[in-house]
Design an enzyme around this catalytic site. Structure first.
Site, short mmCIF file in Angstrom:
data_model
loop_
_atom_site.label_atom_id
_atom_site.label_comp_id
_atom_site.label_asym_id
_atom_site.label_seq_id
_atom_site.Cartn_x
_atom_site.Cartn_y
_atom_site.Cartn_z
N GLY A 1 -8.12 9.27 9.34
CA GLY A 1 -8.45 9.39 10.76
C GLY A 1 -9.50 10.44 11.07
O GLY A 1 -9.83 10.66 12.23
N ASN B 1 -9.09 1.86 9.64
CA ASN B 1 -8.30 1.53 10.82
C ASN B 1 -8.84 2.26 12.05
O ASN B 1 -9.40 1.65 12.95
CB ASN B 1 -6.83 1.91 10.56
CG ASN B 1 -5.90 1.43 11.68
OD1 ASN B 1 -6.32 1.03 12.74
ND2 ASN B 1 -4.61 1.47 11.43
N ALA C 1 -9.35 5.41 3.91
CA ALA C 1 -9.20 6.61 4.75
C ALA C 1 -10.46 7.45 4.80
O ALA C 1 -11.13 7.68 3.80
CB ALA C 1 -8.04 7.49 4.28
N GLY C 2 -10.77 7.90 6.01
CA GLY C 2 -11.83 8.88 6.23
C GLY C 2 -13.16 8.30 6.69
O GLY C 2 -14.07 9.04 7.03
N LYS D 1 0.88 -1.17 0.00
CA LYS D 1 0.00 0.00 0.00
C LYS D 1 0.91 1.21 0.00
O LYS D 1 1.66 1.44 0.96
CB LYS D 1 -0.91 0.01 1.24
CG LYS D 1 -1.79 1.24 1.27
CD LYS D 1 -2.56 1.37 2.57
CE LYS D 1 -2.99 2.83 2.74
NZ LYS D 1 -3.60 3.10 4.04
#
Lengths: 333, 257
Positions: free
Chosen positions: B157, B206, B184-185, B96
């Protein structure tokens, strides 16, 4: 009963105290030549189980809530019971709400109350959380004082020795942290700084929340502050990285610009011994009782672990494991 | 089932492994989510030397596909070096690719990203680029040799969820045959369901799980949301309209008025 305690970190010293005070003849063997150089020496010394509960599981709060009383009773004058102040920059205000929702034992404080608690931070923060029941101590002074107290009460210290060849003991208490042969342990590297500035004083540990780089500053004697600590899944004892220093200093500077003029007295690296659930264990294996996995909670959890180890040595042969309780709590969480 | 660089994965959820309260909770969360792949940051755990093997072996013991990442890399050179290190440590050519352009917002440096992607694709890597929703950048990444794209839906995040649905739709429309993973997000399971309903192939997240009060419960919730969104997409969603349509015919009234 003659007992050999291996390791003179916070786990070994507290265990030696509990065992000696129950009447055992205790010898402490430490491979290093003095008290320094281990994870305990680099610790923050915060006795802050309510704050820690933000990311730690319930046993850390249950086992740690009496830690300040233990230290206060054993080493009068070393514990400062002034609570913990948790702050965030205005743009990270959401982090305060998140922290508050994950913890208990706190109250919200506004600008005026922050100024009353920490006059030097007056006007710098609008909102915060205050954890009144928490306490802190200086780990190095506490270890030195405990060493002195133990030595004075007849505990024998053997520094710079390999305990492998020491015989004639009824039981051994393994408090060697990362040096233990326990394959389940992993190391979590922490980087810290010691700063000195007479331009600002704090009465209690201050935590600055940030989504990625949380920081704490704990006041120590003679205008010193300890700033910590990073959390890196690594056994590396390489010197502190530039990034870690930048982030720690940036956060300290955000708490108060006076830290911009502070002297960097020391940079340090410690390896926290941790099991996969980040909870400590006291276990008996034959003649050996092992205390390990104190992770980032050495001074907070060592008293409770020392008592459990002493119970195990004196009262019973049953292993005391936290893992089962914890699994249950995790599943029911 | 989703196929990425010739590998078939049973689930359309990929989970990151950072910031959990403990590795034990991480393992439980991954299991509860039914994720088929996990990302792991090499750089974050290097600390200028080796020593993170224990954590890596914990990740490997999950027995899932491992997608190492180059999180924290700010230059092409750093990213390429980290990718090569990851290939050795984890024995996979998957990477990644993150090239961060701004320390504060963690926005990708798309120029460096394209350059690093070209170098790594030429070197035989299966590159999963963390990119924005910009179509031209996406085209350049495909030209560089990427066969999967990982657009953000909001900053890393941030938990904002899809902030530009039009851009995401347009990306899906422009690249109908390229596996697109929203990376992401994402803040809540409904965000994941939403992007899956738009036809995205998978999601990677995550923080939303790791920092939840109960990461295991949140992981399970995301697993269900991803499945729900995918099944909804495949089942043909009703387009919204601006007047009420009774689901049972109204009797006794003319049909057209």
């Amino acid at each position: 009963m003659r007992l050999l305690v291996k390791g003179a970190g916070v786990a070994g010293l507290t265990a030696a105290f509990e065992l000696a005070s129950r009447g055992a003849a205790v010898t402490i063997a430490e491979t290093r030549h003095g008290l320094g150089g281990n994870a305990s020496w680099m610790a923050g010394g915060m006795l802050a189980p309510w704050c820690e509960r933000e990311s730690a599981e319930q046993p850390v709060l249950d086992l740690g809530r009496d830690a300040a009383d233990w230290w206060d009773a054993v080493l009068p004058g070393h514990v400062t019971r002034a609570g913990t102040l948790v702050l965030a920059m205005p743009r990270d205000a959401g982090e305060l709400d998140r922290f508050a929702s994950r913890t208990s034992g706190h109250r919200r404080v506004d600008e005026d109350e922050i100024a009353l608690l920490e006059p030097d931070l007056a006007g710098r923060f609008r909102r915060g959380l205050f954890f009144p029941s928490e306490a802190h101590l200086d780990p190095r002074r506490a270890m030195a004082a405990l060493h002195e107290k133990l030595a004075g009460s007849g505990v024998e210290f053997r520094f710079g020795v390999n305990a492998l060849h020491m015989t004639g003991f009824d039981r051994e208490i393994d408090c060697t942290g990362m040096a233990s042969s326990d394959e389940r342990l992993r190391g979590v590297r922490g980087e810290m700084l010691i700063l000195r500035t007479p331009d600002i004083s704090l009465s209690r540990p201050v935590r600055l929340l940030h989504p990625r780089l949380p920081l704490y500053l704990t006041p120590r004697a003679d205008h010193h502050f300890m700033a910590g600590a990073t959390m890196v899944e690594s056994l590396s004892t390489e010197p502190v990285t530039v990034r870690a220093i930048m982030e720690l200093l940036n956060a300290a500077y955000s708490v108060h610009p006076a830290f911009g003029e502070a002297a960097i007295v020391e940079t340090g690296v410690g390896i926290r011994p941790a099991f996969s659930d980040n909870l400590p264990r006291v276990e008996a294996h034959g003649r050996t009782v092992a205390i390990n996995g104190l992770y980032r909670h050495g001074f907070l959890l060592a008293p409770a672990m020392a008592r459990r180890a002493a119970d195990l040595v004196f009262d019973s042969d049953k292993p005391v494991e936290l893992a089962d309780e914890t699994d249950g709590q995790r599943r029911s969480a | 089932m989703i196929e990425l660089y010739g590998t078939k994965l049973p689930s359309r959820l990929l989970l990151g492994t950072a910031q959990y309260p403990s590795p034990a909770i991480l393992a439980d969360a991954v299991k509860a989510s039914c994720a088929s792949a996990v990302t792991v940051s090499l750089r974050r755990e290097m600390a200028g030397g080796k020593g993170g093997e224990k954590f890596w072996s914990l990740i490997q013991s999950l027995r899932l596909h491992i997608l190492p990442n180059t999180a924290g890399c700010h230059s092409v050179k750093e990213a390429v070096t980290t990718a090569k290190m990851a290939r050795e440590v984890f024995g996979t050519n998957w990477i990644k690719l993150e090239v961060i352009g701004n320390h504060d917002t963690l926005q990708p440096d798309v120029f460096g990203l394209v350059e690093a992607a070209r170098i790594l694709c030429d070197d035989g890597f299966a590159v999963f680029p963390y990119t924005t929703d910009d179509l031209v950048v996406a085209e350049r990444l495909l030209e560089a040799g990427c066969r999967v794209l990982m657009p953000w839906c909001a900053p890393i995040g941030s938990a904002l969820g899809p902030v530009n649905i039009t851009a995401l739709r347009s990306m899906r429309g422009h690249f109908p045959d390229v596996p697109l993973i929203v990376d992401a997000g994402l803040g809540r399971p409904s965000h994941a369901a939403l992007v899956m309903e738009l036809g995205f192939d998978a999601v990677l997240l995550n923080t939303a799980v790791a920092k939840a009060a109960d990461p295991v419960g949140m992981a399970r919730a995301f697993g269900k949301a991803v499945d729900a969104g995918r099944e909804a997409y495949r089942s043909g969603l009703l387009e919204p309209r601006d007047l009420a349509v009774p689901s049972t015919p109204t009797i006794g009234r003319a049909v057209f008025q």
